[in-house]
Design an enzyme around this catalytic site. Structure first.
Site, short mmCIF file in Angstrom:
data_model
loop_
_atom_site.label_atom_id
_atom_site.label_comp_id
_atom_site.label_asym_id
_atom_site.label_seq_id
_atom_site.Cartn_x
_atom_site.Cartn_y
_atom_site.Cartn_z
N CYS A 40 0.83 -1.21 0.00
CA CYS A 40 0.00 0.00 0.00
C CYS A 40 0.87 1.27 0.00
CB CYS A 40 -0.90 -0.06 1.24
SG CYS A 40 -1.65 1.49 1.72
N CYS A 43 0.18 3.81 2.83
CA CYS A 43 0.65 3.25 4.11
C CYS A 43 2.12 3.57 4.32
CB CYS A 43 0.46 1.74 4.14
SG CYS A 43 -1.26 1.22 3.99
#
Length: 119
Positions: A40, A43
């Site tokens: 991600c 993230c």
């Protein structure tokens, strides 16, 4: 330091959802849990911010990470549909969820307002 949590760690340190129906935080300090995945992009933007904050709030707030790919049961319990999802857990109140990569100042504001911790 940001600590990685497994589902078992979560039940011991945060909330044992198999035993308790109602929210009961097991920790001694307010905490923030980052639900993330290695693939991600957003993230990866949140990770260094959490590392910085963990140093700034050492002894006041605990910081944890949960890899949603590895801990799918836990992600399911909290209904994590998009990541990063950040769970802010005050010592004696209900947790609040924020979704998306939020800037450092937004974290600091949530630490003050949701977790009731002054910097």
């Amino acid at each position: 330091m940001v600590e990685n949590l497994t589902t078992q760690d979560f039940k011991e340190k945060i909330f044992n959802y198999e035993v308790n129906k109602d929210w009961k935080y097991e920790g001694d300090l307010p905490c923030i849990i980052d639900f993330y995945a290695d693939w991600c992009g957003p993230c990866k933007m949140v990770e260094p911010i959490l590392e910085e904050l963990s140093k700034e709030y050492e002894g006041k707030v605990k910081f944890y990470r949960v890899n949603t790919d590895n801990e799918q049961e836990l992600a399911g319990v909290f209904g994590i549909r998009s990541i990063p999802s950040l769970l802010f857990i005050p010592k004696d109140d209900q947790p609040q969820m924020a979704v998306g990569a939020i800037p450092k100042e937004a974290f600091k504001q949530a630490i003050k307002e949701v977790l009731k911790v002054e910097d």
